[in-house]
Scaffold this active site. Structure first.
Site, PDB file in Angstrom:
ATOM      1  N   GLY A  11      -3.387  -1.976 -18.673  1.00 35.91           N
ATOM      2  CA  GLY A  11      -3.017  -3.059 -17.756  1.00 35.91           C
ATOM      3  C   GLY A  11      -3.749  -4.357 -18.059  1.00 35.91           C
ATOM      4  O   GLY A  11      -4.471  -4.479 -19.061  1.00 35.91           O
ATOM      5  N   ILE A  13      -6.335  -6.199 -16.571  1.00 36.13           N
ATOM      6  CA  ILE A  13      -7.801  -6.257 -16.650  1.00 36.13           C
ATOM      7  C   ILE A  13      -8.317  -5.172 -17.601  1.00 36.13           C
ATOM      8  O   ILE A  13      -9.233  -5.408 -18.402  1.00 36.13           O
ATOM      9  CB  ILE A  13      -8.421  -6.103 -15.242  1.00 36.13           C
ATOM     10  CG1 ILE A  13      -7.864  -7.195 -14.312  1.00 36.13           C
ATOM     11  CG2 ILE A  13      -9.938  -6.199 -15.298  1.00 36.13           C
ATOM     12  CD1 ILE A  13      -8.160  -6.982 -12.831  1.00 36.13           C
ATOM     13  N   SER A 129     -11.712  -4.756  -4.667  1.00 34.92           N
ATOM     14  CA  SER A 129     -11.057  -6.062  -4.543  1.00 34.92           C
ATOM     15  C   SER A 129     -11.640  -6.847  -3.384  1.00 34.92           C
ATOM     16  O   SER A 129     -11.974  -6.275  -2.331  1.00 34.92           O
ATOM     17  CB  SER A 129      -9.559  -5.843  -4.298  1.00 34.92           C
ATOM     18  OG  SER A 129      -8.944  -7.070  -3.943  1.00 34.92           O
ATOM     19  N   ALA A 130     -11.692  -8.152  -3.547  1.00 31.53           N
ATOM     20  CA  ALA A 130     -12.120  -9.034  -2.453  1.00 31.53           C
ATOM     21  C   ALA A 130     -11.122  -8.999  -1.310  1.00 31.53           C
ATOM     22  O   ALA A 130     -11.418  -9.496  -0.221  1.00 31.53           O
ATOM     23  CB  ALA A 130     -12.266 -10.459  -2.968  1.00 31.53           C
ATOM     24  N   TYR A 153      -2.765  -2.019   0.969  1.00 27.42           N
ATOM     25  CA  TYR A 153      -3.475  -2.091  -0.311  1.00 27.42           C
ATOM     26  C   TYR A 153      -4.983  -2.201  -0.072  1.00 27.42           C
ATOM     27  O   TYR A 153      -5.785  -1.454  -0.650  1.00 27.42           O
ATOM     28  CB  TYR A 153      -2.952  -3.289  -1.128  1.00 27.42           C
ATOM     29  CG  TYR A 153      -3.804  -3.638  -2.329  1.00 27.42           C
ATOM     30  CD1 TYR A 153      -3.923  -2.754  -3.398  1.00 27.42           C
ATOM     31  CD2 TYR A 153      -4.481  -4.851  -2.401  1.00 27.42           C
ATOM     32  CE1 TYR A 153      -4.707  -3.076  -4.503  1.00 27.42           C
ATOM     33  CE2 TYR A 153      -5.257  -5.187  -3.493  1.00 27.42           C
ATOM     34  CZ  TYR A 153      -5.370  -4.293  -4.546  1.00 27.42           C
ATOM     35  OH  TYR A 153      -6.153  -4.621  -5.636  1.00 27.42           O
ATOM     36  N   LYS A 157      -8.360   0.399  -0.905  1.00 23.87           N
ATOM     37  CA  LYS A 157      -9.595   0.031  -1.629  1.00 23.87           C
ATOM     38  C   LYS A 157     -10.813   0.347  -0.761  1.00 23.87           C
ATOM     39  O   LYS A 157     -11.821   0.856  -1.246  1.00 23.87           O
ATOM     40  CB  LYS A 157      -9.575  -1.454  -2.004  1.00 23.87           C
ATOM     41  CG  LYS A 157      -8.545  -1.810  -3.083  1.00 23.87           C
ATOM     42  CD  LYS A 157      -8.912  -1.187  -4.418  1.00 23.87           C
ATOM     43  CE  LYS A 157      -7.879  -1.493  -5.491  1.00 23.87           C
ATOM     44  NZ  LYS A 157      -8.075  -0.752  -6.738  1.00 23.87           N
TER      45      LYS A 157
HETATM   46  P1  NAD Z   1      -2.287  -3.591 -13.777  1.00 19.64           P
HETATM   47  O1  NAD Z   1      -1.159  -3.114 -12.963  1.00 19.64           O
HETATM   48  O2  NAD Z   1      -2.042  -4.569 -14.850  1.00 19.64           O
HETATM   49  O3  NAD Z   1      -3.055  -2.328 -14.411  1.00 19.64           O
HETATM   50  C1  NAD Z   1      -3.115  -1.081 -13.772  1.00 19.64           C
HETATM   51  C2  NAD Z   1      -2.823  -0.008 -14.813  1.00 19.64           C
HETATM   52  O4  NAD Z   1      -2.856   1.272 -14.192  1.00 19.64           O
HETATM   53  C3  NAD Z   1      -1.453  -0.181 -15.461  1.00 19.64           C
HETATM   54  O5  NAD Z   1      -1.569  -0.064 -16.867  1.00 19.64           O
HETATM   55  C4  NAD Z   1      -0.645   0.977 -14.876  1.00 19.64           C
HETATM   56  O6  NAD Z   1       0.353   1.428 -15.760  1.00 19.64           O
HETATM   57  C5  NAD Z   1      -1.738   2.013 -14.637  1.00 19.64           C
HETATM   58  N1  NAD Z   1      -1.426   3.009 -13.613  1.00 19.64           N
HETATM   59  C6  NAD Z   1      -0.901   2.782 -12.385  1.00 19.64           C
HETATM   60  N2  NAD Z   1      -0.768   3.959 -11.731  1.00 19.64           N
HETATM   61  C7  NAD Z   1      -1.226   4.930 -12.550  1.00 19.64           C
HETATM   62  C8  NAD Z   1      -1.348   6.328 -12.443  1.00 19.64           C
HETATM   63  N3  NAD Z   1      -0.962   6.996 -11.339  1.00 19.64           N
HETATM   64  N4  NAD Z   1      -1.860   7.011 -13.486  1.00 19.64           N
HETATM   65  C9  NAD Z   1      -2.252   6.365 -14.605  1.00 19.64           C
HETATM   66  N5  NAD Z   1      -2.143   5.035 -14.765  1.00 19.64           N
HETATM   67  C10 NAD Z   1      -1.647   4.320 -13.759  1.00 19.64           C
HETATM   68  O7  NAD Z   1      -3.390  -4.145 -12.763  1.00 19.64           O
HETATM   69  P2  NAD Z   1      -4.713  -4.980 -13.048  1.00 19.64           P
HETATM   70  O8  NAD Z   1      -4.494  -6.355 -12.586  1.00 19.64           O
HETATM   71  O9  NAD Z   1      -5.186  -4.746 -14.434  1.00 19.64           O
HETATM   72  O10 NAD Z   1      -5.684  -4.267 -12.001  1.00 19.64           O
HETATM   73  C11 NAD Z   1      -6.550  -3.210 -12.369  1.00 19.64           C
HETATM   74  C12 NAD Z   1      -7.278  -2.718 -11.144  1.00 19.64           C
HETATM   75  O11 NAD Z   1      -7.999  -3.809 -10.550  1.00 19.64           O
HETATM   76  C13 NAD Z   1      -6.380  -2.160 -10.043  1.00 19.64           C
HETATM   77  O12 NAD Z   1      -7.010  -1.045  -9.465  1.00 19.64           O
HETATM   78  C14 NAD Z   1      -6.284  -3.304  -9.045  1.00 19.64           C
HETATM   79  O13 NAD Z   1      -6.060  -2.835  -7.736  1.00 19.64           O
HETATM   80  C15 NAD Z   1      -7.663  -3.929  -9.176  1.00 19.64           C
HETATM   81  N6  NAD Z   1      -7.675  -5.352  -8.812  1.00 19.64           N
HETATM   82  C16 NAD Z   1      -6.832  -6.236  -9.427  1.00 19.64           C
HETATM   83  C17 NAD Z   1      -6.825  -7.567  -9.056  1.00 19.64           C
HETATM   84  C18 NAD Z   1      -5.876  -8.544  -9.714  1.00 19.64           C
HETATM   85  O14 NAD Z   1      -5.681  -9.629  -9.171  1.00 19.64           O
HETATM   86  N7  NAD Z   1      -5.296  -8.264 -10.856  1.00 19.64           N
HETATM   87  C19 NAD Z   1      -7.693  -8.020  -8.055  1.00 19.64           C
HETATM   88  C20 NAD Z   1      -8.558  -7.115  -7.452  1.00 19.64           C
HETATM   89  C21 NAD Z   1      -8.550  -5.765  -7.840  1.00 19.64           C
HETATM   90  C1  UD1 Z   2      -3.555 -11.831  -3.626  1.00 16.16           C
HETATM   91  C2  UD1 Z   2      -3.571 -10.738  -2.603  1.00 16.16           C
HETATM   92  C3  UD1 Z   2      -4.869  -9.963  -2.732  1.00 16.16           C
HETATM   93  C4  UD1 Z   2      -5.047  -9.480  -4.157  1.00 16.16           C
HETATM   94  C5  UD1 Z   2      -4.978 -10.676  -5.094  1.00 16.16           C
HETATM   95  C6  UD1 Z   2      -5.103 -10.299  -6.520  1.00 16.16           C
HETATM   96  C7  UD1 Z   2      -2.205 -11.445  -0.696  1.00 16.16           C
HETATM   97  C8  UD1 Z   2      -2.207 -11.917   0.720  1.00 16.16           C
HETATM   98  N1  UD1 Z   2      -3.416 -11.281  -1.263  1.00 16.16           N
HETATM   99  O1  UD1 Z   2      -4.648 -12.682  -3.373  1.00 16.16           O
HETATM  100  O2  UD1 Z   2      -4.869  -8.878  -1.845  1.00 16.16           O
HETATM  101  O3  UD1 Z   2      -6.293  -8.830  -4.296  1.00 16.16           O
HETATM  102  O4  UD1 Z   2      -3.724 -11.321  -4.913  1.00 16.16           O
HETATM  103  O5  UD1 Z   2      -3.951  -9.728  -7.025  1.00 16.16           O
HETATM  104  O6  UD1 Z   2      -1.191 -11.186  -1.280  1.00 16.16           O
HETATM  105  N2  UD1 Z   2       0.195 -19.284  -3.715  1.00 16.16           N
HETATM  106  C9  UD1 Z   2       1.171 -20.263  -3.627  1.00 16.16           C
HETATM  107  N3  UD1 Z   2       2.389 -19.998  -4.195  1.00 16.16           N
HETATM  108  C10 UD1 Z   2       2.676 -18.817  -4.841  1.00 16.16           C
HETATM  109  C11 UD1 Z   2       1.658 -17.837  -4.921  1.00 16.16           C
HETATM  110  C12 UD1 Z   2       0.441 -18.095  -4.328  1.00 16.16           C
HETATM  111  O7  UD1 Z   2       0.943 -21.328  -3.063  1.00 16.16           O
HETATM  112  O8  UD1 Z   2       3.799 -18.645  -5.312  1.00 16.16           O
HETATM  113  C13 UD1 Z   2      -1.131 -19.582  -3.136  1.00 16.16           C
HETATM  114  C14 UD1 Z   2      -1.584 -18.606  -2.074  1.00 16.16           C
HETATM  115  O9  UD1 Z   2      -1.157 -19.015  -0.803  1.00 16.16           O
HETATM  116  C15 UD1 Z   2      -3.116 -18.670  -2.255  1.00 16.16           C
HETATM  117  C16 UD1 Z   2      -3.292 -18.930  -3.753  1.00 16.16           C
HETATM  118  O10 UD1 Z   2      -2.061 -19.485  -4.204  1.00 16.16           O
HETATM  119  O11 UD1 Z   2      -3.651 -19.779  -1.547  1.00 16.16           O
HETATM  120  C17 UD1 Z   2      -3.597 -17.676  -4.558  1.00 16.16           C
HETATM  121  O12 UD1 Z   2      -2.595 -16.706  -4.263  1.00 16.16           O
HETATM  122  P1  UD1 Z   2      -2.475 -15.341  -5.093  1.00 16.16           P
HETATM  123  O13 UD1 Z   2      -2.541 -15.642  -6.547  1.00 16.16           O
HETATM  124  O14 UD1 Z   2      -1.299 -14.593  -4.589  1.00 16.16           O
HETATM  125  O15 UD1 Z   2      -3.825 -14.575  -4.727  1.00 16.16           O
HETATM  126  P2  UD1 Z   2      -4.419 -14.209  -3.293  1.00 16.16           P
HETATM  127  O16 UD1 Z   2      -3.473 -14.455  -2.199  1.00 16.16           O
HETATM  128  O17 UD1 Z   2      -5.761 -14.840  -3.187  1.00 16.16           O
END
Ligand code: NAD
Ligand code: UD1
Length: 343
Positions: A11, A13, A129-130, A153, A157
């Protein structure tokens, strides 16, 4: 050098972290069911990490909830530590399909922990996650702020963090880090790996990139009347390479200390508004990013920014890249891969 199991390593990250870990000399087994990713990301990780990397990365296609698949992943080689990225992460989807989120995020973590204990591996870095701070009372947000998630979600977490706390307290030997990411964005500077959302992006940064590259016509800015300097929402955007390096620093800290449980914010401590992000992206890409001010999105807070001091104290890590770097690298990825990995 350690041998590590990376769940969800294909994925967004996970792939950037795999690259940093390979470059640091570690060997990896990646367990991923590719539900939200493509094996192509890992092929490119190996290409970027250089000639010896192919021998140090084993891919197991499988599900983190499956005992058999976990067994296969643990049998690649004795595992020194696990980085657990696998999970589902779309807030809106978690509201319409809560059981799927509890099953994958909580059930998957529970299965993984049992497999770890069975294979005598007790070192874990968990992707928290925050989002679990909900609507924060104060910003910047310290780790001691109340955990008050406002969607399924976030509940999953918080539940996994609780399960990990119980486990760490149950017997000595566990070394667990819960990393509360703020807003991960950007891409590797090569433009070879990056974020590849499925369908219409929910998050700001991929949406802006897709407007700039011509895949979407216009961006909705969710709210122009927030109590912020320009009226748009403020977030702590963290470059995914800073985040990946934060995982390496966390792993080093866990493997070299007797720490039982570490809960850390990973963010920059600096907030940017939606309009600042749009303007920086426009300046760097030279592309138009048309937008309209729309109503606020349910569940959004005005400002979320990390207090990142504890991570700096405990890991000696802090972010090095700024919004300019984020937009430059994110744009390089989007331009070179307008349709992502094209799965
Ligand atoms: P992503 O969806 O790109 O990566 C997640 C990976 O997990 C994918 O490759 C998916 O195929 C795999 N996966 C999902 N379900 C599975 C399962 N049952 N078995 C095996 N593999 C599985 O997401 P990401 O953005 O890389 O996020 C990684 C982690 O960080 C997640 O746990 C997410 O909740 C957390 N996180 C992400 C963000 C963000 O904004 N991207 C923010 C806070 C926390
Ligand atoms: C969102 C999720 C959060 C998750 C994080 C990372 C919600 C309410 N929160 O955070 O749980 O951990 O993504 O994946 O969904 N925005 C726009 N237009 C858009 C999209 C976003 O104006 O089309 C604004 C939002 O209102 C926010 C900022 O951009 O102010 C960031 O949004 P986004 O990227 O979705 O992240 P979060 O809402 O912070």
């Amino acid at each position: 050098m350690a041998h590590l199991l990376i769940t969800g390593g294909a994925g967004f990250i996970g792939s950037h972290t795999c690259l940093v870990l390979l470059e640091a000399g570690h060997s990896l087994a990646v367990l991923d069911n590719f539900t939200n990713s493509s094996p192509e990301s890992l092929r490119r990780v190996v290409e970027l990490a250089g000639p010896s990397a192919g021998r140090r990365l084993e891919v197991v296609r499988g599900d983190v909830r499956s005992h058999e698949d976990l067994k296969q992943a643990f049998e690649v080689a004795p595992v020194d530590g696990v980085l657990h990225f696998a999970g589902l992460k779309a807030v809106g989807e978690s509201m319409s399909q809560p059981l799927r989120y509890w099953d994958t995020n909580v059930g998957g973590s529970r299965s993984l922990l049992s497999a770890m204990a069975a294979h005598d591996c007790r070192t874990l870095v968990f992707s928290s996650s925050a989002t679990l701070y909900g609507y924060p009372d104060t910003v910047p947000i310290p780790e001691s702020a109340p955990v008050r998630p406002i969607n399924p979600y976030g509940h999953t977490k918080a539940a996994v963090e609780r399960m990990l706390g119980d486990l760490a307290a149950s017997e000595p030997g566990w070394r667990i880090a819960c990393l509360r990411y703020f807003n991960p964005v950007g891409a590797h500077p090569s433009g070879r790996i990056g974020e590849d959302p499925n369908g219409i992006p929910n998050n700001l940064f991929p949406f802006i990139s897709q407007v700039a590259v011509g895949r979407r016509a216009c961006l909705d800015v969710f709210g122009g009347d927030w109590p912020t300097a320009d009226g748009s929402g403020v977030r702590d955007y963290i470059h995914v390479m800073d985040l990946a390096e934060g995982h390496l620093a966390t792993l080093d800290a866990l493997l070299t200390s007797g720490e039982q449980l570490l809960t850390l914010n990973l963010g920059s401590g600096r907030g940017y508004s939606v309009l600042e992000v749009i303007n920086t992206f426009r300046a760097i890409s030279g592309k138009a990013v048309p937008y309209t001010i729309a109503s606020r999105r349910d569940g959004d807070a005005a400002i979320t920014v990390a207090d990142p001091q504890l991570a700096e104290q405990r890991l000696g890590w802090k972010t090095k890249r700024n919004l300019h770097d984020i937009c430059r690298d994110g744009w390089a990825w989007q331009q070179a891969n307008p349709k992502g990995y094209s799965r």
